[in-house]
Design an enzyme around this catalytic site. Sequence first.
Site, PDB file in Angstrom:
ATOM      1  CB  CYS A  82      -0.411  -0.105   1.321  1.00 56.40           C
ATOM      2  SG  CYS A  82      -2.074   1.648   1.765  1.00 56.40           S
ATOM      3  CG  ASN A 130      -7.933  -0.849  -8.300  1.00 54.53           C
ATOM      4  OD1 ASN A 130      -8.550  -0.355  -6.877  1.00 54.53           O
ATOM      5  ND2 ASN A 130      -7.218  -1.262  -8.372  1.00 54.53           N
ATOM      6  CB  CYS A 160      -6.179   5.018  -4.402  1.00 55.38           C
ATOM      7  SG  CYS A 160      -5.489   3.569  -5.368  1.00 55.38           S
ATOM      8  N   GLY A 161      -3.046   5.564  -3.834  1.00 55.44           N
ATOM      9  CA  GLY A 161      -1.242   5.264  -4.283  1.00 55.44           C
ATOM     10  C   GLY A 161      -1.550   5.584  -5.765  1.00 55.44           C
TER      11      GLY A 161
END
Lengths: 286, 286
Positions: free
Chosen positions: B93, B198, B225-226
């Site tokens: 993450c 995504n 969201c990285g």
Amino acid sequence: MSSVSAGASSAAIGFVKGHGTENDFVLLFDPEREIDLTPQLVAAICDRRAGIGGDGVLRVVLAATDPEGAPMSDLARWFMDYRNADGSVASMCGNGLRVFARYLVDSYLEPPGEFVVATRGGPMPVRLGPVGDVTVDMGPFELFDPDALTVSANGRSWPATAVAMPNPHAVAVVADLADPGELTRPPVVSPAQPDGVNVEFVVVKDEAHLLMRVHERGVGETRSCGTGACAAAVARSGGKPGSTVVEVPGGRLSVTIRTDRHVELTGPAVLLAEGELDPWQLVAAR
Amino acid sequence: MSSVSAGASSAAIGFVKGHGTENDFVLLFDPEREIDLTPQLVAAICDRRAGIGGDGVLRVVLAATDPEGAPMSDLARWFMDYRNADGSVASMCGNGLRVFARYLVDSYLEPPGEFVVATRGGPMPVRLGPVGDVTVDMGPFELFDPDALTVSANGRSWPATAVAMPNPHAVAVVADLADPGELTRPPVVSPAQPDGVNVEFVVVKDEAHLLMRVHERGVGETRSCGTGACAAAVARSGGKPGSTVVEVPGGRLSVTIRTDRHVELTGPAVLLAEGELDPWQLVAAR
């Protein structure tokens, strides 16, 4: 250890996180009322991602130190300075008061037993042991004509009974807690109540055991509501003395109607973490 | 002070709460891997009312101590044991890694500068100063044919570009971030992607400045969201080297595509509180 201590330790604020039937609070011990508790700071603390997260802040202040608490300082040593998550001032909260009382006893600020807490809703008697549930005297109820209201949600309607605790409630009995559907909008109550109303949907397991969902005015559906549990028990019992268990999504509460028509609310109060928060980092996070 | 210390101090677990662009985490310092970090305990810690609350837990373990970290222990001293809020194991993450790296530096466990963190997604290089933003090397990207996909939401459709970071993304340019409406259900992507995807909706303020909303597969719309920010910058730049600012609801990220086609993600990492939690009270709260 972290930037919390390394960065701005002089400004760090001690906190405890607690909840009562999943109504959750950040407690700040501030006996001399020294923290500049602005609405912005309260909102930053209660932010569930960039802060600690909670339904509100409970500041623990010596009653004699607080302008609002001082008139009650002959009855109560501590004043519960309760703020909503948006930073606004709130008067009272049964679930919050249980957590507040548990904090006082676990912190040795009051002995276990019975004592009074000063709140914006007036002096509130509480009773608790060294561990376990906490009982709050929620004061007298007012019960109106049975089934004189109608509550509607998602195209269905039920008769409902009005109860004042003293905040307004409408209690409707349903066959199944799923019957009202998703409460994304407030249930419609008729005749309309000018100040809005909290709505309880209740399944009667037996006369001493209710299951409840609650829609709080101005908030939405919640996991628990202390005055709502009291109102449900009053409506179902017709206000007769006795005890009722009320199960809410966040846990289990017990309501006792005393012969003097006061309502006692008993339930869990959990203190799960304590630490220090860095107000500078909360501001940085905004 | 409270039951947290009075009741079960021997079992208390130290924690730090942090977030990166409002993707929030509870960090547990457990160098020797002594905490029995069951899925139930993770879920209880991440519970936003009855726990501390977070999108996940980041356990700080010596790489050499951890079975999954040990193969990377020649490159990295610390292993990021990342768990989702539901207790399941997660691989990597980007927002979490920034917070993890900031914790290591602020706790003097790594010096500021460049170092490698062991993760289930492999060894990840990070770069940070004594204060301020953290940069993560997110690895190489894969860019597919521009506008070869279609994304639909609430009755409207947009062409979209597929990017692998290496997790799958579909990036659609919209005129206004409100155009896709409420993303209570996943946007529909065609042709359908077998493992889900995504979806990023992007407004181009200028070629070096994007505004973004993101719907994460299996999660819903999130504040940040990285890998999504990286994918958006890759799609808009056509993968050419350079830097792009990506504003998400939770804050501001910067994405740099290097000449070696690695993507660097830079953004804030905030440690806002530290303390001790009582696992017994977390269990009691369930």
